[in-house]
Design an enzyme around this catalytic site. Sequence first.
Site, PDB file in Angstrom:
ATOM      1  N   CYS A 256       0.880  -1.176   0.000  1.00 31.54           N
ATOM      2  CA  CYS A 256       0.000   0.000   0.000  1.00 31.54           C
ATOM      3  C   CYS A 256       0.915   1.223   0.000  1.00 31.54           C
ATOM      4  CB  CYS A 256      -0.995  -0.019   1.155  1.00 31.54           C
ATOM      5  SG  CYS A 256      -0.310  -0.018   2.819  1.00 31.54           S
TER       6      CYS A 256
ATOM      7  N   HIS B 144      13.779 -14.858  13.041  1.00 38.05           N
ATOM      8  CA  HIS B 144      13.352 -14.857  14.444  1.00 38.05           C
ATOM      9  C   HIS B 144      11.838 -14.894  14.626  1.00 38.05           C
ATOM     10  CE1 HIS B 144      17.330 -13.031  16.217  1.00 38.05           C
ATOM     11  NE2 HIS B 144      17.544 -14.036  15.368  1.00 38.05           N
TER      12      HIS B 144
HETATM   13  C1  RB5 Z   1      -3.996   5.274   0.670  1.00 38.32           C
HETATM   14  O1  RB5 Z   1      -3.991   6.643   0.468  1.00 38.32           O
HETATM   15  C2  RB5 Z   1      -3.114   4.933   1.856  1.00 38.32           C
HETATM   16  O2  RB5 Z   1      -3.717   5.338   3.032  1.00 38.32           O
HETATM   17  C3  RB5 Z   1      -2.824   3.447   1.890  1.00 38.32           C
HETATM   18  O3  RB5 Z   1      -2.236   3.065   0.698  1.00 38.32           O
HETATM   19  C4  RB5 Z   1      -1.898   2.965   2.977  1.00 38.32           C
HETATM   20  O4  RB5 Z   1      -0.718   3.706   2.997  1.00 38.32           O
HETATM   21  C5  RB5 Z   1      -2.500   2.841   4.310  1.00 38.32           C
HETATM   22  O5  RB5 Z   1      -1.839   2.415   5.274  1.00 38.32           O
END
Ligand code: RB5
Length: 146
Positions: free
Chosen positions: A65, A98
């Site tokens: 993400c 670990h």
């Molecule tokens: C999306 O904008 C962002 O919040 C997501 O990709 C991530 O970083 C959340 O933890």
Amino acid sequence: MKLVLAADHGGFELKNQLAAALTAAGHEVTDLGTNEPASVDYPDYAHRAAKAILDGTHERGILVCGSGVGMSLAANRHPGIRAVVCSDTYTARLSREHNDANILALGQRVVGPGLAKDIVDAWLGAKFEGGRHSKRVEKIELPKYK
Ligand code: RB5
């Protein structure tokens, strides 16, 4: 190795690069998406990937993400999932040796593609050492303390 990969809109480009590199390296990759910049919710993808490991069909997962944080938080709600956010190779290696981490979470807005590939290689190449670490990993699961 059978790997499940998933990302949200903040991570799908890096996820796609990693999927291509891992497939070329001989891994069997299941890509759960997303594959486009339209905004999606990272927990939906993290939960699907966690289930794909817990059902025994995949050995490990890689989630991307923006920061790696949301993916790891959601995945770690599943007993038996040990997800780690890494932006360095040392943590990636130790999380295997670990902690027996079975999900690696990466932040596309944190690490570039070159470093991300090195982190993935370090993580996939390291083995859980067992021994004194086994009982500690077992103690991560909360039911042991009920
Ligand atoms: C999306 O904008 C962002 O919040 C997501 O990709 C991530 O970083 C959340 O933890």
